[in-house]
Structure formats: C-alpha cells, structure tokens
Design a protein around this motif. Structure first.
Motif, PDB file in Angstrom:
ATOM      1  N   ASP A 248       0.706  -1.373  -0.006  1.00 33.70           N
ATOM      2  CA  ASP A 248       0.080  -0.018  -0.071  1.00 33.70           C
ATOM      3  C   ASP A 248       0.968   1.317  -0.158  1.00 33.70           C
ATOM      4  O   ASP A 248       0.343   2.350  -0.574  1.00 33.70           O
ATOM      5  N   SER A 249       2.035   1.235   0.675  1.00 32.64           N
ATOM      6  CA  SER A 249       3.088   2.412   0.601  1.00 32.64           C
ATOM      7  C   SER A 249       3.944   2.365  -0.397  1.00 32.64           C
ATOM      8  O   SER A 249       4.778   3.384  -0.640  1.00 32.64           O
ATOM      9  N   HIS A 250       4.072   1.090  -1.196  1.00 32.71           N
ATOM     10  CA  HIS A 250       4.914   1.287  -2.274  1.00 32.71           C
ATOM     11  C   HIS A 250       6.331   1.453  -1.607  1.00 32.71           C
ATOM     12  O   HIS A 250       7.128   2.435  -2.098  1.00 32.71           O
ATOM     13  N   LEU A 251       6.497   0.599  -0.701  1.00 30.51           N
ATOM     14  CA  LEU A 251       7.808   0.913   0.065  1.00 30.51           C
ATOM     15  C   LEU A 251       8.554  -0.340   0.488  1.00 30.51           C
ATOM     16  O   LEU A 251       7.914  -1.309   0.941  1.00 30.51           O
ATOM     17  N   LEU A 252       9.781  -0.490   0.698  1.00 29.39           N
ATOM     18  CA  LEU A 252      10.320  -1.462   1.055  1.00 29.39           C
ATOM     19  C   LEU A 252      11.419  -0.730   2.253  1.00 29.39           C
ATOM     20  O   LEU A 252      12.328   0.216   1.787  1.00 29.39           O
ATOM     21  N   LEU A 253      11.533  -1.161   3.262  1.00 30.30           N
ATOM     22  CA  LEU A 253      12.128  -0.607   4.598  1.00 30.30           C
ATOM     23  C   LEU A 253      13.177  -1.598   5.166  1.00 30.30           C
ATOM     24  O   LEU A 253      12.920  -2.848   5.213  1.00 30.30           O
ATOM     25  N   GLU A 254      14.431  -0.995   5.508  1.00 27.81           N
ATOM     26  CA  GLU A 254      15.420  -1.816   6.194  1.00 27.81           C
ATOM     27  C   GLU A 254      15.501  -1.445   7.659  1.00 27.81           C
ATOM     28  O   GLU A 254      15.354  -0.195   7.962  1.00 27.81           O
ATOM     29  N   LEU A 255      15.425  -2.572   8.346  1.00 22.77           N
ATOM     30  CA  LEU A 255      15.439  -2.379   9.847  1.00 22.77           C
ATOM     31  C   LEU A 255      16.955  -3.065  10.315  1.00 22.77           C
ATOM     32  O   LEU A 255      16.919  -4.170   9.815  1.00 22.77           O
ATOM     33  N   ASP A 256      17.534  -2.344  11.369  1.00 23.73           N
ATOM     34  CA  ASP A 256      18.558  -3.200  12.000  1.00 23.73           C
ATOM     35  C   ASP A 256      18.100  -4.231  12.976  1.00 23.73           C
ATOM     36  O   ASP A 256      17.172  -4.259  13.031  1.00 23.73           O
ATOM     37  N   LYS A 257      19.266  -4.731  13.707  1.00 28.60           N
ATOM     38  CA  LYS A 257      18.812  -5.750  14.488  1.00 28.60           C
ATOM     39  C   LYS A 257      18.125  -5.266  15.667  1.00 28.60           C
ATOM     40  O   LYS A 257      17.562  -5.938  16.549  1.00 28.60           O
ATOM     41  N   LYS A 258      18.119  -3.998  16.099  1.00 29.77           N
ATOM     42  CA  LYS A 258      17.430  -3.482  17.064  1.00 29.77           C
ATOM     43  C   LYS A 258      15.825  -3.092  16.600  1.00 29.77           C
ATOM     44  O   LYS A 258      15.143  -2.441  17.427  1.00 29.77           O
ATOM     45  N   GLY A 259      15.711  -3.291  15.370  1.00 29.19           N
ATOM     46  CA  GLY A 259      14.401  -2.895  15.008  1.00 29.19           C
ATOM     47  C   GLY A 259      14.197  -1.493  14.493  1.00 29.19           C
ATOM     48  O   GLY A 259      13.181  -0.788  14.245  1.00 29.19           O
ATOM     49  N   GLU A 260      15.440  -0.722  14.300  1.00 30.13           N
ATOM     50  CA  GLU A 260      15.496   0.619  14.117  1.00 30.13           C
ATOM     51  C   GLU A 260      15.755   0.868  12.389  1.00 30.13           C
ATOM     52  O   GLU A 260      16.251   0.230  12.022  1.00 30.13           O
ATOM     53  N   GLN A 261      14.936   1.852  12.076  1.00 31.60           N
ATOM     54  CA  GLN A 261      14.982   2.373  10.572  1.00 31.60           C
ATOM     55  C   GLN A 261      16.582   2.466  10.154  1.00 31.60           C
ATOM     56  O   GLN A 261      17.161   3.381  10.715  1.00 31.60           O
ATOM     57  N   VAL A 262      16.857   2.064   8.882  1.00 29.24           N
ATOM     58  CA  VAL A 262      18.182   2.363   8.571  1.00 29.24           C
ATOM     59  C   VAL A 262      18.153   2.931   7.053  1.00 29.24           C
ATOM     60  O   VAL A 262      18.909   4.025   6.893  1.00 29.24           O
ATOM     61  N   SER A 263      17.373   2.192   6.125  1.00 24.94           N
ATOM     62  CA  SER A 263      17.269   2.751   4.830  1.00 24.94           C
ATOM     63  C   SER A 263      16.075   2.400   4.004  1.00 24.94           C
ATOM     64  O   SER A 263      15.254   1.521   4.688  1.00 24.94           O
ATOM     65  N   PHE A 264      15.507   2.998   2.990  1.00 31.71           N
ATOM     66  CA  PHE A 264      14.378   2.528   2.388  1.00 31.71           C
ATOM     67  C   PHE A 264      14.371   2.841   0.931  1.00 31.71           C
ATOM     68  O   PHE A 264      15.405   3.370   0.245  1.00 31.71           O
ATOM     69  N   ILE A 265      13.697   2.161   0.265  1.00 30.77           N
ATOM     70  CA  ILE A 265      13.360   2.378  -1.238  1.00 30.77           C
ATOM     71  C   ILE A 265      12.017   2.677  -1.750  1.00 30.77           C
ATOM     72  O   ILE A 265      11.246   1.783  -1.290  1.00 30.77           O
ATOM     73  N   ALA A 266      11.614   3.582  -2.398  1.00 31.97           N
ATOM     74  CA  ALA A 266      10.232   3.838  -2.790  1.00 31.97           C
ATOM     75  C   ALA A 266       9.969   2.740  -4.183  1.00 31.97           C
ATOM     76  O   ALA A 266      10.852   3.144  -5.302  1.00 31.97           O
ATOM     77  N   LEU A 267       9.054   2.085  -4.371  1.00 33.96           N
ATOM     78  CA  LEU A 267       8.809   1.471  -5.290  1.00 33.96           C
ATOM     79  C   LEU A 267       7.937   2.102  -6.401  1.00 33.96           C
ATOM     80  O   LEU A 267       6.698   1.567  -6.814  1.00 33.96           O
TER      81      LEU A 267
END
Length: 308
Positions: A248-267
């Motif tokens: 729905d958000s056209h989004l791929l999100l990267e989370l680190d081992k602590k569950g924090e946001q690192v990077s993303f890519i818009a699809l």
C-alpha cells in the motif's frame, strides 16, 4: 436609483476572487497533508534526511537500499495472471526462489531470473500469503485466512503438497481477521520465525529449530513500521537486517537488529530503474550476494542489484 461606484464594484469582485483563491489554496493544502499523512511521506522525508548523515562505513555495514536498481523489471510469470503472487523466498541450497499464489493456491519454484521451473498445487490451503525457506528442504507456509503456519517438505520429486500431511501451528486471532498474518521469514542466526501482521503492521517472533516451533509467538516492538500495511518480510543473510515490504505504501524498508530504520526504497515508477510503479508488491527475498527479488500481483517478477 442609487448606483455603486465602479471602483467599489471592482474592489468587491477582487475581494470575492481573493476569498475563492484562498479557499482553494487551503483545500489543496489540507488534501496534500492528508495524502502525505496517509502515505507516510512525512516519515519518509525524515528517514531520507537521516540517510544523508550516514557515514560510508555505516552504509557499507547495511543493505543500503538507495543503491539498488531494477535489472529485471515487471517480468510476467507465464500462466499466472489470475493467481496473485503473494510472497517470495530464496533457497541457498538449490539457488532458486519459491513463491506462493494466494488466489489459486500453489507453490511455484523459480530461477533467479524469474523463469518457472515447476508448479506444485497446495491442497487444503485456502489463502497462502507467506512462505519462507527453513533449510534442508523445509518451508513454512502461512495461510492468512486459516491463521495457520504449515511446515512442509519439498524435494526434487515433489509435485503436489497436501496440508493434511504436515504439522500445523495456530497463529491465533488478529485485530483485523481479514488483514492478519501475511509476512514470514526465517531468522537462522536467532533460530526464530519472524512473522508480520498486515494491518495494523506488527512484528512477532516464534522460536524454533528450523523443524519444529516451540512455545508461542511473542509480539515485538513495531514503532519503526511507518507504513500503511505489511506485505512481506525477508532477512539479509549478510547483515541480519530485516526487510519489510508494504504494497500500500509502495515501500521497502530496512530495519537493523534493534528494529530501527536504516534505509528505504520507494517502489515508484521513474525511481531506482523502475519504468512504472510496482502495482502491488507482495513478496521480497534476498540472496547471500545481496541481490534483491520481488513479486507483485498479479504475476510480475523483479530483480534488483546494487550499483555503487
């Protein structure tokens, strides 16, 4: 009969025009804010700003999704136009991909180029939405409608799978029974199955040894899931970081081992090598080389590679 001066009439017209202009401007601003809020563009903006301050070493230690470009873009999976590709998983032993079809339940094995190797009907499943590779020929399949995880065995001779022949685990109720568990991925480093609830997006972990699940699932902190829904999960075998996909958000999100946001890519079309927006991204996988794979409804295959 008294008449209004011409200057007064012109002033009145300008005043009414100004009011209409400001009203339209206010309406546009409110609509734009509502859209941005719904699509979480404000969160993406914050994350984009944070990305700019990441050092080269930090980027190197992560997946770093902004560097990825599509090298296979919307390749149709033949004969699956009405089957709804629902997830994707990479098998490091066979060097192939597995995908489940949700509308007409079956498991399909693909090459890394998106070519179909075989289709295996899933007898007894009602709406398979998630699949992950556990190793040694074992796969876990999530049925969103039945709220079940089934661990199946697939070898070179498998042509059909019957749910009655395999162990099943009850996922229990969800806040929205129609938008329940959809994402699943095996975290081999921590010996646990990671599960994603579609809406509202939430993460769970279920311990196991890759053959049997033990205890019960445990809900994890999900504050970093700034997305409208959760469609699929994957683990990067190199960094251990998690990839979270939202159709729905056209989004791929990267989370680190602590569950924090690192990077993303818009699809979205025009970005990262995509000619058009991915219609409905429902599955994601990553291999040991860092190559990224996705499937979208109805039957589209994508492959992304990192370009430094």
């Amino acid at each position: 009969m008294a008449t209004r001066p011409l200057t007064t009439l012109k002033t009145a017209r300008r005043s009414r025009f100004a009011m209409r202009w400001y009203s339209w401007l206010l309406l546009v601003i409110v609509a734009a804010y509502g859209l941005a809020f719904a699509m979480h563009w404000d969160n993406r903006g914050v994350l984009w700003v944070r990305e700019q301050f990441k050092s080269p070493a930090e980027r190197q230690a992560s997946v770093w999704l902004p560097d990825y470009r599509a090298v296979i873009d919307a390749k149709p999976l033949p004969g699956m136009e009405k089957d709804e590709a629902s997830d994707l998983a990479y098998d490091p032993q066979t060097k192939t991909l597995f995908s489940v079809m949700g509308k007409n339940p079956f498991l399909v094995e693909l090459t890394l180029q998106g070519d179909v190797l075989r289709k295996m009907p899933l007898v007894g499943w009602s709406n398979p939405e998630g699949v992950t590779v556990l190793g040694n020929g074992l796969l876990a399949i999530v049925d969103e409608r039945s709220h079940l995880i089934t661990i199946v065995k697939v070898d070179a001779d498998t042509r059909e799978l019957n749910i009655a022949n395999f162990p099943k685990y009850d996922l229990g109720p969800s806040k929205d029974q129609n938008k329940a568990f959809e994402g699943v991925t095996w975290d081999s480093s921590n010996q646990q199955l990671m599960l994603g609830e579609e809406r509202p997006p939430a993460l769970f972990a279920w311990k196991g040894d890759g053959k049997v699940l033990t205890g019960d699932k445990v809900k994890l902190a999900s504050h970093a899931l700034d997305m409208r829904n959760l469609s699929a999960l994957a683990i990067d075998p190199r960094t251990g970081h998690m990839l979270v996909l939202s159709a729905d958000s056209h989004l791929l999100l990267e989370l680190d081992k602590k569950g924090e946001q690192v990077s993303f890519i818009a699809l979205l079309g025009g970005l990262n090598g995509l000619r058009n927006t991915i219609p409905r991204a429902e599955g994601v996988a990553m291999d040991e080389a860092g190559t990224l794979y996705m499937v979208s409804e109805p039957n589209l295959f994508y492959r992304f590679e990192k370009h430094k």
